[in-house]
Enzyme design. Structure first.
Site, PDB file in Angstrom:
ATOM      1  N   HIS A 140       0.826  -1.214   0.000  1.00  0.00           N
ATOM      2  CA  HIS A 140       0.000   0.000   0.000  1.00  0.00           C
ATOM      3  C   HIS A 140       0.860   1.264   0.000  1.00  0.00           C
ATOM      4  O   HIS A 140       2.051   1.225   0.303  1.00  0.00           O
ATOM      5  CB  HIS A 140      -0.907   0.026   1.234  1.00  0.00           C
ATOM      6  CG  HIS A 140      -2.125  -0.840   1.094  1.00  0.00           C
ATOM      7  ND1 HIS A 140      -2.093  -2.199   1.303  1.00  0.00           N
ATOM      8  CD2 HIS A 140      -3.405  -0.530   0.747  1.00  0.00           C
ATOM      9  CE1 HIS A 140      -3.309  -2.705   1.108  1.00  0.00           C
ATOM     10  NE2 HIS A 140      -4.121  -1.721   0.756  1.00  0.00           N
ATOM     11  N   LYS A 144      -0.980   5.090   4.639  1.00  0.00           N
ATOM     12  CA  LYS A 144      -1.947   4.195   5.292  1.00  0.00           C
ATOM     13  C   LYS A 144      -1.563   4.028   6.765  1.00  0.00           C
ATOM     14  O   LYS A 144      -0.403   3.762   7.079  1.00  0.00           O
ATOM     15  CB  LYS A 144      -1.950   2.842   4.569  1.00  0.00           C
ATOM     16  CG  LYS A 144      -2.958   1.853   5.126  1.00  0.00           C
ATOM     17  CD  LYS A 144      -3.162   0.685   4.174  1.00  0.00           C
ATOM     18  CE  LYS A 144      -4.139  -0.351   4.730  1.00  0.00           C
ATOM     19  NZ  LYS A 144      -5.452   0.213   5.051  1.00  0.00           N
TER      20      LYS A 144
HETATM   21  N1  LIG Z   1     -13.037  -0.694   1.651  1.00  0.00           N
HETATM   22  C1  LIG Z   1     -12.261  -0.194   0.697  1.00  0.00           C
HETATM   23  O1  LIG Z   1     -12.362  -0.540  -0.478  1.00  0.00           O
HETATM   24  C2  LIG Z   1     -11.257   0.840   1.058  1.00  0.00           C
HETATM   25  C3  LIG Z   1     -11.094   1.172   2.371  1.00  0.00           C
HETATM   26  N2  LIG Z   1     -10.186   2.114   2.722  1.00  0.00           N
HETATM   27  C4  LIG Z   1     -10.169   2.442   4.138  1.00  0.00           C
HETATM   28  O2  LIG Z   1     -10.948   3.619   4.282  1.00  0.00           O
HETATM   29  C5  LIG Z   1     -10.424   4.404   5.350  1.00  0.00           C
HETATM   30  C6  LIG Z   1     -10.105   5.785   4.812  1.00  0.00           C
HETATM   31  O3  LIG Z   1      -9.022   5.703   3.917  1.00  0.00           O
HETATM   32  P1  LIG Z   1      -8.417   7.013   3.255  1.00  0.00           P
HETATM   33  O4  LIG Z   1      -9.492   7.782   2.571  1.00  0.00           O
HETATM   34  O5  LIG Z   1      -7.241   6.578   2.486  1.00  0.00           O
HETATM   35  O6  LIG Z   1      -7.943   7.808   4.560  1.00  0.00           O
HETATM   36  P2  LIG Z   1      -7.831   9.399   4.746  1.00  0.00           P
HETATM   37  O7  LIG Z   1      -7.001   9.586   5.973  1.00  0.00           O
HETATM   38  O8  LIG Z   1      -7.403  10.034   3.489  1.00  0.00           O
HETATM   39  O9  LIG Z   1      -9.331   9.844   5.030  1.00  0.00           O
HETATM   40  C7  LIG Z   1     -10.013   9.693   6.236  1.00  0.00           C
HETATM   41  C8  LIG Z   1     -10.764  10.968   6.471  1.00  0.00           C
HETATM   42  O10 LIG Z   1     -11.687  10.803   7.529  1.00  0.00           O
HETATM   43  C9  LIG Z   1     -11.657  11.984   8.326  1.00  0.00           C
HETATM   44  N3  LIG Z   1     -12.259  11.699   9.618  1.00  0.00           N
HETATM   45  C10 LIG Z   1     -11.690  11.187  10.715  1.00  0.00           C
HETATM   46  N4  LIG Z   1     -12.618  11.035  11.689  1.00  0.00           N
HETATM   47  C11 LIG Z   1     -13.796  11.475  11.166  1.00  0.00           C
HETATM   48  C12 LIG Z   1     -15.123  11.580  11.661  1.00  0.00           C
HETATM   49  N5  LIG Z   1     -15.428  11.191  12.895  1.00  0.00           N
HETATM   50  N6  LIG Z   1     -16.085  12.078  10.846  1.00  0.00           N
HETATM   51  C13 LIG Z   1     -15.805  12.465   9.584  1.00  0.00           C
HETATM   52  N7  LIG Z   1     -14.554  12.398   9.056  1.00  0.00           N
HETATM   53  C14 LIG Z   1     -13.575  11.891   9.839  1.00  0.00           C
HETATM   54  C15 LIG Z   1     -10.201  12.321   8.343  1.00  0.00           C
HETATM   55  O11 LIG Z   1      -9.959  13.623   8.810  1.00  0.00           O
HETATM   56  P3  LIG Z   1      -8.460  14.021   9.328  1.00  0.00           P
HETATM   57  O12 LIG Z   1      -7.641  14.070   8.078  1.00  0.00           O
HETATM   58  O13 LIG Z   1      -8.663  15.313   9.987  1.00  0.00           O
HETATM   59  O14 LIG Z   1      -8.029  12.925  10.245  1.00  0.00           O
HETATM   60  C16 LIG Z   1      -9.852  12.134   6.877  1.00  0.00           C
HETATM   61  O15 LIG Z   1     -10.175  13.270   6.095  1.00  0.00           O
HETATM   62  C17 LIG Z   1      -9.220   3.635   5.882  1.00  0.00           C
HETATM   63  O16 LIG Z   1      -9.602   2.841   6.973  1.00  0.00           O
HETATM   64  C18 LIG Z   1      -8.822   2.766   4.710  1.00  0.00           C
HETATM   65  O17 LIG Z   1      -8.135   1.607   5.094  1.00  0.00           O
HETATM   66  C19 LIG Z   1      -9.433   2.757   1.806  1.00  0.00           C
HETATM   67  C20 LIG Z   1      -9.518   2.446   0.488  1.00  0.00           C
HETATM   68  C21 LIG Z   1     -10.436   1.441   0.006  1.00  0.00           C
HETATM   69  O1  LIG Z   2      -5.987   2.335   3.157  1.00  0.00           O
HETATM   70  C1  LIG Z   2      -6.141   1.963   1.972  1.00  0.00           C
HETATM   71  O2  LIG Z   2      -5.687   2.590   1.021  1.00  0.00           O
HETATM   72  C2  LIG Z   2      -6.916   0.753   1.731  1.00  0.00           C
HETATM   73  N1  LIG Z   2      -7.522   0.192   2.726  1.00  0.00           N
HETATM   74  C3  LIG Z   2      -8.302  -0.991   2.696  1.00  0.00           C
HETATM   75  C4  LIG Z   2      -7.596  -2.085   3.445  1.00  0.00           C
HETATM   76  O3  LIG Z   2      -7.002  -1.831   4.497  1.00  0.00           O
HETATM   77  O4  LIG Z   2      -7.647  -3.230   2.989  1.00  0.00           O
HETATM   78  C5  LIG Z   2      -8.705  -1.359   1.295  1.00  0.00           C
HETATM   79  C6  LIG Z   2      -7.649  -1.144   0.262  1.00  0.00           C
HETATM   80  O5  LIG Z   2      -6.670  -2.096   0.437  1.00  0.00           O
HETATM   81  C7  LIG Z   2      -7.081   0.261   0.347  1.00  0.00           C
END
Ligand SMILES: NC(=O)C1=CN([C@@H]2O[C@H](COP(=O)(O)OP(=O)(O)OC[C@H]3O[C@@H](n4cnc5c(N)ncnc54)[C@H](OP(=O)(O)O)[C@@H]3O)[C@@H](O)[C@H]2O)C=CC1
Ligand SMILES: O=C(O)C1=N[C@H](C(=O)O)C[C@H](O)C1
Length: 256
Positions: A140, A144
Site C-alpha cells: 500500500h 496508510k
Molecule cells: N473498503 C475499501 O475498499 C477501502 C477502504 N479504505 C479504508 O478507508 C479508510 C479511509 O481511507 P483514506 O481515505 O485513504 O484515509 P484518509 O485519511 O485520506 O481519510 C479519512 C478521512 O476521515 C476523516 N475523519 C476522521 N474522523 C472522522 C469523523 N469522525 N467524521 C468524519 N470524518 C472523519 C479524516 O480527517 P483528518 O484528516 O482530519 O483525520 C480524513 O479526512 C481507511 O480505513 C482505509 O483503510 C481505503 C480504500 C479502500
Molecule cells: O488504506 C487503503 O488505502 C486501503 N484500505 C483498505 C484495506 O485496508 O484493505 C482497502 C484497500 O486495500 C485500500
C-alpha cells in the site's frame, strides 16, 4: 408510456475530505439514482446527517471513528456502507447486537470495494486448500495508518476457514530464529507481510505453494476509482440486506 422514476437515495458521506471520501462524494454526485445530502469531515456533528434526512451513510473515516459513526446510523435507522478498517471480532459482535434491536436496518462492512480484489480473495481462499503453503503480501501507499490491511485480514480469515474445513495442516515453516518481523504477522495462522511504498495505491498477492509449483493471485488498485462501483453497489443493496453483511461478496453472485 411514461417512465417511472423512483426517488433518489439520500446519501451522507463521512470522511468526505479524505482520499476515499472525496472520491465517494464525486461518485454519489454522479450517480443518477442518488443524491448527496451531507458530506462530513472530522469535527462535524453527526446531527447534520439526520438533519439532512440521509437514508444511507457511507463511512470512509479512520479506525477510531468508524464504530461510533455506524452505531449512530443504526440507532437512527440509517443504512450504513462502511469501507473503514478496524472492525475486529469484538466490534462486529457489538454491532450485530445493536442491529438485532433495529431489524430493518442494514450495514455492509466491506474491507475492499474493488470487485477484482473481492474475486481474487475468494478464488485464493477456494484454491488454498489444495496447497501446502500459503502467505499473503499486501502492498500500500505509505500514508496508510493500519497494518496489515483490512483486505489482508479478511483474505487470511477466508483462507483459514477453507483450510480448516478441509483439515489442511498449517503451512510448513522451519524457522527457529528470526529478526522481529522477518516472517510478517500471523492472522488466523496465515502469514501476512505488509509493504508501504510511495507510488503504490492498494495491491495484494496471495502466494500458494506446493511441491514444484506456485499459484499466485494478484490484484492491483491503481486508482481509487476502482473502489467506487463497489461503494455504489453497496448503497444500492444495503437496504435489502438487513442486519450485518461483512464483505462485498455478500452482495455478489460469485457462484463458488
Ligand atoms: N473498503 C475499501 O475498499 C477501502 C477502504 N479504505 C479504508 O478507508 C479508510 C479511509 O481511507 P483514506 O481515505 O485513504 O484515509 P484518509 O485519511 O485520506 O481519510 C479519512 C478521512 O476521515 C476523516 N475523519 C476522521 N474522523 C472522522 C469523523 N469522525 N467524521 C468524519 N470524518 C472523519 C479524516 O480527517 P483528518 O484528516 O482530519 O483525520 C480524513 O479526512 C481507511 O480505513 C482505509 O483503510 C481505503 C480504500 C479502500
Ligand atoms: O488504506 C487503503 O488505502 C486501503 N484500505 C483498505 C484495506 O485496508 O484493505 C482497502 C484497500 O486495500 C485500500
Amino acid at each position: 408510456m411514461t417512465q417511472q422514476h423512483s426517488d433518489p437515495k439520500l446519501v451522507a458521506v463521512l470522511g468526505a475530505n479524505g482520499r476515499m471520501g472525496a472520491e465517494a462524494v464525486k461518485a454519489v454526485e454522479a450517480a443518477p439514482d442518488m443524491k448527496l445530502v451531507a458530506a462530513l469531515g472530522r469535527g462535524d456533528s453527526l446531527d447534520q446527517v439526520t438533519a439532512a434526512g440521509a437514508q444511507y451513510l457511507v463511512d470512509l473515516t479512520v479506525p477510531e471513528s468508524t464504530e461510533a459513526n455506524v452505531r449512530f446510523a443504526v440507532e437512527h435507522g440509517i443504512h450504513a456502507v462502511v469501507g473503514t478498517t478496524g472492525w475486529d471480532a469484538g466490534r462486529l459482535s457489538a454491532l450485530e447486537a445493536l442491529l438485532a434491536e433495529h431489524p430493518d436496518t442494514g450495514v455492509l462492512i466491506a474491507p475492499n470495494f474493488a470487485v477484482g480484489s473481492v474475486l481474487a480473495s475468494a478464488f485464493a481462499a477456494k484454491a488454498s486448500k489444495y496447497f501446502e503453503s500459503v502467505e499473503i503480501i499486501e502492498l500500500h501507499h505509505p500514508d496508510k495508518v493500519d497494518a496489515p490491511s483490512g483486505t489482508a485480514v479478511r483474505t487470511a480469515q477466508l483462507i483459514a476457514a477453507e483450510r480448516s474445513a478441509a483439515e489442511v495442516p498449517p503451512s510448513p515453516d522451519a524457522t527457529t530464529s528470526e529478526l522481529a518481523g522477518a516472517r510478517g504477522c500471523e492472522v488466523d495462522g496465515v502469514r501476512v507481510h505488509s509493504v508501504r511504498l510511495r507510488g503504490l495505491v492498494a495491491h495484494q498477492e496471495v502466494l500458494l505453494g506446493g511441491p514444484g509449483e506456485q499459484l499466485t493471485f494478484r490484484h492491483d488498485s491503481y486508482d481509487r476509482a476502482s473502489f467506487m462501483p463497489g461503494v455504489l453497489l453497496g448503497v444500492r443493496n444495503v437496504a435489502s440486506h438487513p442486519g450485518l453483511t461483512v464483505g462485498l461478496d455478500g452482495y455478489l453472485d460469485l457462484g463458488i
